[in-house]
Each structure stands twice: as structure tokens, then as C-alpha cells.
Write a protein that holds these residues in place. Structure first.
Motif: not given
Ligand code: ADP
Length: 513
Positions: A472-473, A470, A450, A458, A498, A440-441, A410, A412
Motif C-alpha cells: 500500500l505504501a 509495503l 495502513i 496482523d 480501496f 475480513m476488513g 483483496a 489475500r
Molecule cells: P501486505 O503486504 O501486508 O498486504 P500492504 O501494505 O499491502 O501490506 O497492506 C498493509 C496492511 O493493510 C495489510 O497487512 C493488511 O493488514 C491490511 N490490508 C490491506 N488490504 C486489505 C484488504 N483488502 N482487506 C483487509 N486488510 C487489508
């Protein structure tokens, strides 16, 4: 090739033959015993009927005494005559037929009994002996010559009738011979004997047939059993051969499914297993590729920066800048390898968790306050919507990592001026941690992916912001070990929510719930 003695065919045939032998022997014994009982029973009944018939025949004594009685074929009928408890006479046929005295004694005492008596050169006879009270106590044998004085005084001469024997339907007593001694009979024993030779011959034949048929049946059944078992198990061999040929490199191959029976089911199950192995293998390859790719990025930067710095003499300021870049990249690598290790341990299933009672609100508050300074610096508003204690059983370190990852994302992906909120909700069956932002969504088409490892909407942006793909995984794995789920709702330009839910009292949550 498998040893025949260890094969299912062998064991199947042995069992089958064993059971068949037991069945055939029991059946044979049953037939033999039933037949034997029936035949001997019939013989006994016939003997009894004969005795009854003879007892009711009033003139029988005189006829027998006169020697004019005709036995049925093979039959012996004789009388033992007693006078004052002394055996006085045995009727003619009785002489050929030795009945033991103790049996006769029993009969004289009033008992009727059966006995088996063997006659030398005459075979075995079934005998029924019954007491006989003569209507006419006087028997007048033609001649009465006591053989010896004493207990057994009887006439051993054969008495042939003085005239032709009467026809069976017209048996009349012969005229009493004149001037002969009259023997007064007080008691008599009636003996009816019939040979058992026919019965034992039939039974003997049956035994011979059965003992010849048993090994033959077993031999044929054994051959048939081996043939059928081999035929039925042939596909198993084919499946095993095929499975053996499928190696690491050709996991794309499948075992041909030819039938819809148990073996078809086995082949299908093996195919599903191979498919799972193939997927796992692919994932493993992808993961290793992605991981090395991720690590190569910072390593190249470090290498380039160091080479550049070492190319010529630099100012202390330039060295500092280079070292700062190197430190930043090293930190990113350390973060990445930490996450990789965490996932590898989770995959191996050897990670141990310390489940304990803990307060989710307190945990969220602690993580939130750690982030507060960072948020303030970035110009983000951080709202903590936390109430009283929300107790759950969980692994504190993992749940903390989950909240950190969600808040970091959130942080980032939300620009300055935005807002981040963390909320803990306690329900009757489940508790939730909701992390939302006004960032940004995530475009809808990316939402299903994701939570996959290294998936990023991106890549460049995530990488620039220190993401690894990694986070969210790892969150998904932590949700799973707590039997919970994690879901996301998001709109591009508006923000993301989330939602992590876990059960309070055991049970398991599903994403649809
Ligand atoms: P990262 O380390 O790239 O954040 P995550 O596994 O945590 O990897 O998240 C995977 C992807 O999901 C991110 O690269 C981003 O594109 C998207 N994402 C995750 N959380 C958010 C959020 N709160 N808002 C927007 N995009 C998100």
C-alpha cells in the motif's frame, strides 16, 4: 571566523557611507549654490536699483562732475562722458576703476550689462554699466585739460568741490564755475560697482565649514554603522554557531528562538528544517531496521531448513520438501527486495516515469484476467465492471503495479466464497479505480496507518499470506506521482473498498475532495 571584509557589516557600512556621502555632498552643493545665487542675485538687484535711482536724479551729472557726490560705503560710481563718440572725461572715481573700452562701447550702443572686474589691490567688483542720456547735455567741469589728443581726451585731475559736499538728502548742483570750457555731452555710461569681497568671504567660510564637517560626519556615521550592524547581526552568529553544533546525533536539539523579528523567523525556519531532518532520519532508521528484520525471517528459515537437511541422509522426498520451502522463502525475499528497491528509487527522486496516454479499462482488464485463474482456484468470484476506453496520461508500469497490489490484497485478505470487484469510473475531471472485496476488513483504528511502510494489521497473517507490508505504501507513492489520491473504507468482517482517483486534465486532487 569570517574575514571582516567579507562580512555584511562591512558591506552594509560601505553602502551606507557611500549613500550618506552622496547625500551630504548634494546637500552641501545645493546649499552653497543657493546661497551664492541668492547673494549675487541680491547684489545685482541692488546695483540695478542704484542705477535706476541715479538715473532719475536729475542733477546727478553736475554733482558728480563737481566731485561732490558721496558714494555709499565701498561703492564706486563713475560716468564716462562722450562727445561725438570720443571719450571726453571720466568722472573722478572712474579713474580708479578701469572699465574696458569694449564694454563701454556696448553700453553706448544701448545695452546694459553686468561685469566682474578685478582691481589691483582692491579685490573683485561686481559692476553694472548702463547707458545714460543726460538731461542737461552741458557739463561744466572745473577744468578741462585734454591729456592727449585723439580718441581718449579726458581730464584726469581729481575734482574736489570748492565747498563742503552737500548732505545726501540735500544735494544741489554746485554753482557753475565761470570762465571754464563747457563740454557738451552727447552720451554717457553710468558705472556702479560694489565689492564682492563679503560675499566670497561668506561662501568661503561655508565651504570650509562643510569640508570640515563632511569627514567628521562620515567618521561618526561609519563608527555608528559598524556598531549598529554588529549589534543587529550578533544573533545571526549565535544561530550559526548553534546550527553548527547540532550534528547527526543530536538532531533533537533546537536553536533557541529569542525574538519575534526576522532573525526569530530564521531560527524558527531552521528549527523546522532540523525537525524535518530528524523525522526523515528516524524514518530512514526505522525503514532500514524493518527491512533487515523482514529479510532476516526468510533467511533464518532457509538456513534452518538447509542445516536440518544436511544433518543426516534424507529421502529424496524430504529433500524436495526442504528445497520447496527454501524456494518459497527465496521468492518471498526476491519480492521483498524488489519492493524495497522500488521504494528506495522513489525516495531518491531519480526514478524516471514514461507518461503516456493509456486506457485504464484495458489495463484493469489485463490485470483482472491474469488473476482470474488464481481467484477461481481459491473459490473467489472476480467481477470486472469495465466499460469503454477511459483515457488518462500516466505511467503504465506504475498504474499496473497499483492495480496489481490492490487486487493482490483483496485476494489475500478475502476467504474462499468471497467476492472481489474491480470498477473503473470516468468523471468530468477525474477517473477512479475502485477495488472492493467481501473479505475480513480492517479495524478502524488501523485505517490511518495502513499506507505506512511495513505497517500490517496482523503481521503473522500477512507474512503467512506472502505480504510484505509495503504494497500500500507503493500504491500511495504511485497515486502521488499521478497527482491523485488513494483512500480506503472498511468494515471488519464485511470487506474493504480501496478508491484510487486521479485528475484527467492536470491539476491535483486532495483527499478531502
Ligand atoms: P501486505 O503486504 O501486508 O498486504 P500492504 O501494505 O499491502 O501490506 O497492506 C498493509 C496492511 O493493510 C495489510 O497487512 C493488511 O493488514 C491490511 N490490508 C490491506 N488490504 C486489505 C484488504 N483488502 N482487506 C483487509 N486488510 C487489508
Amino acid at each position: 571566523m569570517m574575514n571582516f571584509r567579507h562580512s555584511i557589516t562591512f558591506r552594509f557600512t560601505i553602502w551606507y557611507l557611500g549613500i550618506l556621502t552622496i547625500l551630504l555632498v548634494s546637500l552641501g552643493t545645493g546649499v552653497y549654490l543657493t546661497l551664492s545665487l541668492t547673494l549675487y542675485g541680491n547684489l545685482d538687484a541692488a546695483l540695478q536699483a542704484r542705477v535706476t535711482q541715479l538715473s532719475e536724479f536729475r542733477e546727478i551729472l553736475s554733482i558728480i562732475a563737481g566731485g561732490t557726490f558721496e558714494d555709499e560705503a565701498g561703492e564706486y560710481i563713475s560716468f564716462y562722458f562722450y562727445n561725438e563718440n570720443k571719450l571726453r572725461r571720466i568722472s573722478p572715481r572712474g579713474k580708479d576703476f578701469p572699465v574696458r573700452h569694449e564694454i563701454v562701447d556696448k553700453v553706448l550702443a544701448g545695452e546694459s550689462l553686468f561685469a566682474d572686474i578685478e582691481i589691483p589691490n582692491g579685490g573683485v567688483f561686481r559692476v553694472f554699466i548702463s547707458p545714460f542720456i543726460p538731461d542737461n547735455p552741458e557739463v561744466r567741469p572745473e577744468r578741462f585739460v585734454p591729456e592727449k589728443q585723439g580718441q581718449d581726451e579726458f581730464d584726469r585731475t581729481d575734482h574736489r568741490p570748492p565747498h563742503p559736499p552737500p548732505r545726501r538728502d540735500d544735494i544741489r548742483p554746485p554753482p557753475p564755475p565761470q570762465n571754464k570750457r563747457v563740454l557738451e555731452i552727447h552720451k554717457a555710461a553710468l558705472v556702479v560697482a560694489r565689492p564682492t569681497g563679503d560675499i566670497s568671504r561668506v561662501l568661503q567660510q561655508l565651504l570650509q565649514i562643510m569640508s570640515g564637517a563632511l569627514p567628521l560626519t562620515l567618521l561618526l556615521s561609519g563608527g555608528g554603522g559598524v556598531f549598529l550592524a554588529r549589534r543587529a547581526l550578533k544573533p545571526v552568529e549565535q544561530i550559526a554557531d548553534c546550527a553548527r553544533q547540532i550534528g547527526e546525533t543530536d538532531l533533537g536539539r533546537r536553536i533557541p528562538v529569542q525574538t519575534r523579528d526576522e532573525l526569530g523567523y530564521l531560527a524558527e525556519t531552521l528549527n523546522q528544517m532540523i525537525a524535518r531532518l530528524e523525522r526523515a532520519f528516524e524514518r530512514q532508521k526505522e525503514f532500514t531496521g524493518d527491512a533487515s528484520h523482514e529479510l532476516r525471517g526468510p533467511l533464518s528459515v532457509i538456513q534452518a531448513e538447509a542445516t536440518l537437511a544436511l544433518g543426516k541422509e534424507r529421502s529424496p522426498n524430504e529433500y524436495r520438501k526442504t528445497l520447496e520451502t527454501i524456494a518459497g522463502e527465496a521468492e518471498h525475499m526476491a519480492h521483498l527486495t524488489g519492493q524495497l528497491l522500488e521504494l528506495a528509487r522513489a525516495d531518491s527522486g531519480k526514478e524516471t516515469y514514461a507518461f503516456e496516454r493509456l486506457d485504464l479499462n484495458e489495463l484493469a482488464r489485463a490485470v483482472g484476467s491474469d488473476m482470474e485463474v488464481l481467484c477461481r482456484e481459491k473459490g473467489l468470484e472476480l467481477q470486472l465492471q469495465l466499460g469503454g476506453p477511459v483515457l488518462v496520461r500516466g505511467d503504465k508500469k506504475s498504474l499496473r503495479r497499483l492495480i496489481v497490489n490492490l487486487l493482490s490484497n483483496a485476494f489475500r485478505y478475502t476467504d474462499s466464497g468471497g467476492m472481489i470487484r474491480i470498477k473503473v469510473k470516468a468523471g468530468f475531471r477525474e477517473v477512479s479505480v475502485i477495488v472492493s472485496d467481501t473479505g475480513m476488513g480492517i479495524p478502524e483504528e488501523h485505517l490511518p496507518f495502513i499506507f505506512q511502510r511495513f505497517y500490517r494489521v496482523d503481521k503473522a497473517r500477512s507474512r503467512d499470506l506472502g505480504g510484505s507490508g509495503l504494497g500500500l505504501a507503493i500504491c500511495k507513492h504511485i497515486a502521488q506521482i499521478h497527482k491523485g489520491v488513494i483512500t480506503v473504507e472498511s468494515q471488519v468482517g464485511k470487506g474493504s473498498v480501496f478508491h484510487f482517483r486521479m485528475p484527467v486534465n492536470g491539476g491535483r486532487l486532495s483527499e478531502a475532495a
